[in-house]
Write a protein that holds these residues in place. Structure first.
Motif, PDB file in Angstrom:
ATOM      1  N   ILE A 368     -31.422  35.544  68.718  1.00 59.10           N
ATOM      2  CA  ILE A 368     -33.200  34.636  68.403  1.00 59.10           C
ATOM      3  C   ILE A 368     -32.673  33.745  70.070  1.00 59.10           C
ATOM      4  O   ILE A 368     -33.669  34.138  70.506  1.00 59.10           O
ATOM      5  CB  ILE A 368     -32.480  33.895  67.522  1.00 59.10           C
ATOM      6  N   ASP A 369     -31.508  33.597  70.473  1.00 58.64           N
ATOM      7  CA  ASP A 369     -31.592  33.191  72.119  1.00 58.64           C
ATOM      8  C   ASP A 369     -32.001  33.012  72.636  1.00 58.64           C
ATOM      9  O   ASP A 369     -32.622  33.692  73.712  1.00 58.64           O
ATOM     10  CB  ASP A 369     -29.956  32.561  71.905  1.00 58.64           C
ATOM     11  N   PHE A 370     -31.689  35.151  73.012  1.00 58.84           N
ATOM     12  CA  PHE A 370     -32.571  35.833  74.106  1.00 58.84           C
ATOM     13  C   PHE A 370     -33.831  35.808  73.811  1.00 58.84           C
ATOM     14  O   PHE A 370     -34.129  36.079  74.798  1.00 58.84           O
ATOM     15  CB  PHE A 370     -31.638  37.611  73.930  1.00 58.84           C
ATOM     16  N   ALA A 371     -34.665  36.417  72.951  1.00 63.19           N
ATOM     17  CA  ALA A 371     -36.301  36.970  72.668  1.00 63.19           C
ATOM     18  C   ALA A 371     -36.248  34.876  73.331  1.00 63.19           C
ATOM     19  O   ALA A 371     -37.326  35.379  74.228  1.00 63.19           O
ATOM     20  CB  ALA A 371     -36.215  36.624  71.551  1.00 63.19           C
ATOM     21  N   LEU A 372     -36.166  33.795  72.505  1.00 61.71           N
ATOM     22  CA  LEU A 372     -36.633  32.788  72.607  1.00 61.71           C
ATOM     23  C   LEU A 372     -36.400  32.362  73.717  1.00 61.71           C
ATOM     24  O   LEU A 372     -37.551  31.484  74.855  1.00 61.71           O
ATOM     25  CB  LEU A 372     -36.440  31.139  71.964  1.00 61.71           C
ATOM     26  N   ASN A 373     -35.805  32.592  74.630  1.00 58.72           N
ATOM     27  CA  ASN A 373     -35.337  32.164  75.629  1.00 58.72           C
ATOM     28  C   ASN A 373     -36.413  32.662  76.840  1.00 58.72           C
ATOM     29  O   ASN A 373     -36.647  32.048  78.643  1.00 58.72           O
ATOM     30  CB  ASN A 373     -33.955  32.520  77.035  1.00 58.72           C
ATOM     31  N   LEU A 374     -37.765  33.693  76.966  1.00 61.72           N
ATOM     32  CA  LEU A 374     -37.893  35.046  76.961  1.00 61.72           C
ATOM     33  C   LEU A 374     -39.733  34.063  77.372  1.00 61.72           C
ATOM     34  O   LEU A 374     -40.657  34.684  77.501  1.00 61.72           O
ATOM     35  CB  LEU A 374     -38.311  36.381  77.254  1.00 61.72           C
ATOM     36  N   MET A 375     -39.768  33.116  76.584  1.00 64.16           N
ATOM     37  CA  MET A 375     -41.000  32.523  76.002  1.00 64.16           C
ATOM     38  C   MET A 375     -42.121  33.445  75.389  1.00 64.16           C
ATOM     39  O   MET A 375     -43.094  33.182  75.965  1.00 64.16           O
ATOM     40  CB  MET A 375     -41.928  31.372  77.045  1.00 64.16           C
ATOM     41  N   PRO A 376     -41.665  34.452  73.990  1.00 69.05           N
ATOM     42  CA  PRO A 376     -43.078  35.223  73.953  1.00 69.05           C
ATOM     43  C   PRO A 376     -43.952  33.747  72.837  1.00 69.05           C
ATOM     44  O   PRO A 376     -43.491  33.117  72.389  1.00 69.05           O
ATOM     45  CB  PRO A 376     -41.878  35.690  72.832  1.00 69.05           C
ATOM     46  N   ASN A 377     -44.517  34.362  72.816  1.00 73.09           N
ATOM     47  CA  ASN A 377     -46.262  33.804  71.605  1.00 73.09           C
ATOM     48  C   ASN A 377     -45.599  33.011  70.822  1.00 73.09           C
ATOM     49  O   ASN A 377     -46.188  32.485  69.322  1.00 73.09           O
ATOM     50  CB  ASN A 377     -47.338  34.014  71.954  1.00 73.09           C
ATOM     51  N   ASN A 378     -44.801  34.774  70.254  1.00 73.90           N
ATOM     52  CA  ASN A 378     -44.132  34.042  68.505  1.00 73.90           C
ATOM     53  C   ASN A 378     -43.087  35.240  68.617  1.00 73.90           C
ATOM     54  O   ASN A 378     -42.596  35.861  69.425  1.00 73.90           O
ATOM     55  CB  ASN A 378     -45.199  34.623  67.340  1.00 73.90           C
ATOM     56  N   LEU A 379     -42.355  34.896  67.189  1.00 70.15           N
ATOM     57  CA  LEU A 379     -41.204  35.725  66.969  1.00 70.15           C
ATOM     58  C   LEU A 379     -40.787  36.052  65.568  1.00 70.15           C
ATOM     59  O   LEU A 379     -40.430  35.029  64.786  1.00 70.15           O
ATOM     60  CB  LEU A 379     -39.580  34.937  67.961  1.00 70.15           C
ATOM     61  N   GLU A 380     -41.495  36.808  65.367  1.00 67.52           N
ATOM     62  CA  GLU A 380     -41.028  37.891  64.245  1.00 67.52           C
ATOM     63  C   GLU A 380     -40.414  37.669  63.651  1.00 67.52           C
ATOM     64  O   GLU A 380     -39.264  39.264  64.894  1.00 67.52           O
ATOM     65  CB  GLU A 380     -42.315  38.660  63.966  1.00 67.52           C
ATOM     66  N   LEU A 381     -39.350  37.889  62.096  1.00 68.32           N
ATOM     67  CA  LEU A 381     -38.084  37.737  62.028  1.00 68.32           C
ATOM     68  C   LEU A 381     -38.230  38.308  60.233  1.00 68.32           C
ATOM     69  O   LEU A 381     -38.374  38.201  59.857  1.00 68.32           O
ATOM     70  CB  LEU A 381     -36.959  36.699  62.149  1.00 68.32           C
ATOM     71  N   PHE A 382     -37.512  39.573  60.520  1.00 67.65           N
ATOM     72  CA  PHE A 382     -37.647  40.598  58.914  1.00 67.65           C
ATOM     73  C   PHE A 382     -36.011  40.848  58.657  1.00 67.65           C
ATOM     74  O   PHE A 382     -35.732  41.332  59.390  1.00 67.65           O
ATOM     75  CB  PHE A 382     -38.204  41.894  59.689  1.00 67.65           C
ATOM     76  N   CYS A 383     -35.535  41.309  57.421  1.00 68.95           N
ATOM     77  CA  CYS A 383     -34.877  41.664  57.059  1.00 68.95           C
ATOM     78  C   CYS A 383     -34.689  42.917  57.240  1.00 68.95           C
ATOM     79  O   CYS A 383     -36.268  43.632  56.682  1.00 68.95           O
ATOM     80  CB  CYS A 383     -34.519  41.078  55.081  1.00 68.95           C
ATOM     81  N   LEU A 384     -33.633  43.863  56.818  1.00 65.18           N
ATOM     82  CA  LEU A 384     -34.251  44.962  57.464  1.00 65.18           C
ATOM     83  C   LEU A 384     -34.224  45.323  55.479  1.00 65.18           C
ATOM     84  O   LEU A 384     -33.595  45.899  54.792  1.00 65.18           O
ATOM     85  CB  LEU A 384     -32.328  45.701  57.596  1.00 65.18           C
ATOM     86  N   SER A 385     -34.974  46.664  56.324  1.00 67.85           N
ATOM     87  CA  SER A 385     -35.866  47.829  54.764  1.00 67.85           C
ATOM     88  C   SER A 385     -34.939  48.592  55.374  1.00 67.85           C
ATOM     89  O   SER A 385     -35.412  49.712  56.038  1.00 67.85           O
ATOM     90  CB  SER A 385     -37.102  47.642  54.130  1.00 67.85           C
ATOM     91  N   VAL A 386     -33.799  49.585  54.013  1.00 58.78           N
ATOM     92  CA  VAL A 386     -34.159  51.189  53.939  1.00 58.78           C
ATOM     93  C   VAL A 386     -34.826  51.737  53.558  1.00 58.78           C
ATOM     94  O   VAL A 386     -34.865  52.346  52.058  1.00 58.78           O
ATOM     95  CB  VAL A 386     -32.003  50.716  53.766  1.00 58.78           C
TER      96      VAL A 386
END
Length: 608
Positions: A368-386
């Motif tokens: 999360i910290d890595f992704a938001l440091n790159l300033m995306p317009n959105n960050l979608e987070l999902f639980c893994l589905s097997v």
């Protein structure tokens, strides 16, 4: 009266992304083969008042009743077959629908990703189709039309007549009354019919379109259905693509979601299509999925020639975790290419998954910290589905993955993620969605984190603690207070979320707040930061008003303590510098959309 084929599905929500494309593609293919049949498309959503909040059994009963009513008078006698398009989100309901229709003597055929993944497990159909429905369903209907009613049980006639097309039928392993249809041969791109061009999908009924430019994926990520696919891409003809584009322009389609999992896998084709889109549908907003390793300056500039956003499936920032799910990742190259998008002004977002093999809560927060440091317009987070039918499903036991046996097959725990940590990850994900995505925090979030000297994941945890404390009594529409997870899924206005952001930050910048038996401080290093509050409040309210004007075309009026030109300047990117050096300028500001974009009128307070 013509016999009817009803292609049906239950959509998860009312949105352009929930358009019934799969069922429509099958319907379109049937239309092209059977001129003597009336082909209907039935696709209610779970958000419809009739279905919302109902149990799966009630949803199924309502769906079956409404389908027969939709099919018209004497539907039970005039329906030749009902074809169900089955996905993770509707499987439990549609299986019951199928059983209900079969009891009425209606032939039921089921297909879709859920069926292809595990055809033996589905009991609510006479036939289950594994593979592309556009190929198998018309062939099956053709054979049934030629066969007598008693001949349906004789599977050998299917094998004999269609062996050369890799089409055969066998009894289901666990449910002998159900027959499995396999069609291994994929249709060529030029043989796929368009549900838009033949009128199967009426664009006037939707606020956008789902659009295929190709099928297949060159990658084999183990959690995806494509992990067992052919690892090749079938291109749709440019002639068809151009005709569909002209139809989108004619119908003034506001947004289009391009379904290619890796739009930029073929650079030259991607550039050519972007040019065509910009020329024919200049007012349509496009959403793409792409791979960051294929981004360069040329394609970044091409994305800026039309209104669009690009989504990247980052999934994790840990190279070792990604290796376990068959994804390559070069962090330095990823950062370099994403920075190109930022430099060119391309709107982009990321996806992350928690519960991946080899990952843990700390690693997920680092992602999360890595992704938001790159300033995306959105960050979608999902639980893994097997998902059944994937390589990950086959390898799940070896990785120690414990997951739900029924859809949506979410991971419950792993060796690295305890059940409690999975719940914490879900809360952090919800907090990110509320504060960052719903809160439209992109213009000021990175600056806020820098001013607070805090990582985003820690900030979100503090936001959760505050939200769950007695300090927050947020209850949209005068309902009971929602949990952070419920709030993440709820339909709340941006103004409501903005108020939530400001209420939290007033407490946070005042040094913290009490949460149960513990105390949450605004920063472990710096203590109170009250001096930042006027800057933070004005930046959030000013940028929030701009976002609403941009999104809704409305006008906004607000009082500010700083001149909007200063708030819009590069100096505002450093909140500490701005707070210490920018002069106050009390003013009333009117913001609206003009022919050249957003503009504002400023009137100093106390002046007429």
């Amino acid at each position: 009266m013509k016999e009817k084929i009803v292609c049906a599905t239950l959509l998860v929500e009312k949105s352009p992304q929930a358009l019934p494309l799969g069922a429509a593609c099958v319907a379109s293919s049937i239309k092209s083969r059977f001129k003597n049949l009336e082909v209907l498309l039935f696709s209610p959503t779970m958000e419809d008042s009739e279905y919302f909040g109902k149990s799966d059994v009630k949803k199924a009963n309502i769906f079956a009743e409404n389908l027969l009513e939709f099919a018209g008078v004497d539907a039970e006698n005039s329906i030749k077959a009902v074809c169900l398009s089955v996905y993770v989100w509707n499987r439990l309901v549609l299986e019951k629908v199928g059983l209900s229709l079969m009891e009425k003597g209606i032939l039921v055929i089921a297909g879709g990703p859920e069926i292809t993944a595990n055809p033996d497990s589905f009991v609510g159909a006479d036939f289950v189709v594994s593979g592309e429905g556009e190929a198998a369903v018309p062939l099956l209907l053709e054979k049934l039309e030629k066969s007598s009613k008693s001949g349906i049980d004789d599977t050998s006639i299917f094998e004999k007549d269609f062996a050369e097309e890799a089409f055969f039928v066998e009894k289901s392993k666990y449910h002998p009354e159900t027959k499995k249809v396999f069609y291994k041969k994929s249709l060529a791109g030029e043989d796929l019919t368009s549900p838009y061009l033949d009128g199967t999908l009426d664009l006037s009924k939707y606020e956008g379109a789902l659009w295929e430019l190709a099928r297949g994926c060159p990658f084999k990520c183990s959690y995806c259905y494509e992990s067992k696919g052919e690892k090749k891409v079938r291109l749709l003809p440019m002639e068809r693509i151009e005709k569909e584009l002209k139809l989108f322009a004619e119908k003034d389609v506001p947004q289009v979601f391009v379904l290619d999992p890796t739009y930029n896998a073929n650079k030259e084709r991607a550039l050519s299509l972007l040019k065509m889109m910009a020329k024919i549908t200049s007012n349509t907003f496009y959403y793409f999925e792409a791979r960051a390793e294929f981004i360069d300056r040329q394609i970044a500039k091409a994305f800026t020639k039309l209104p669009c956003a690009v989504q990247f499936g980052l999934q994790s920032s840990d190279e070792e975790v990604l290796k376990k799910v068959n994804r390559s990742f070069n962090k330095a190259q990823f950062v370099k290419n994403i920075n190109i998008l930022n430099q060119e002004g391309v709107i982009f977002g990321f996806d992350l998954i928690y519960g991946l093999p080899g990952d843990n809560l700390s690693g997920f927060c680092n992602s999360i910290d890595f992704a938001l440091n790159l300033m995306p317009n959105n960050l979608e987070l999902f639980c893994l589905s097997v998902l059944r039918g994937t390589d990950l499903f086959d390898d799940a036991k070896g990785y120690g993955l414990v997951f739900q046996e029924e859809a949506p097959y979410h991971v419950i725990e792993t060796p690295g993620f305890s059940k409690d940590d999975m719940k914490k990850a879900a809360k952090v994900s919800a907090a990110c969605n509320v504060f960052y995505n719903k809160g439209r925090a992109v213009p000021w979030f990175a600056s806020l984190m820098k001013a607070l000297q805090i990582k985003p994941s820690k900030f979100f945890k503090d936001f959760i603690a505050w939200y769950e404390s007695k300090k927050c009594n947020f209850a949209p529409k005068n309902e009971k207070k929602l949990s952070i997870e419920e709030l993440s899924l709820a339909c709340v206005s941006h103004k409501e979320v903005e108020k939530l952001q400001l209420d939290f930050l007033r407490d946070y910048l005042d040094g913290g707040f009490s949460s149960g038996n513990s105390s949450v401080k605004s920063s472990g290093k710096t203590g109170k930061k009250q001096y930042l509050l006027p800057t933070v409040e004005n930046l959030i309210r000013f940028n929030g008003a701009i976002s609403r004007v941009t999104a809704d075309g409305t006008k906004e009026k607000l009082s500010l303590a700083f001149h909007p030109d200063d708030l819009a300047s590069p100096y505002a990117a450093d909140m500490v510098f701005f707070a210490k050096n920018c002069s106050r300028f009390g003013c009333e500001v009117a913001i609206e959309m003009g022919s050249q974009g957003i503009w504002w009128q400023v009137k100093e307070k106390g002046k007429r």
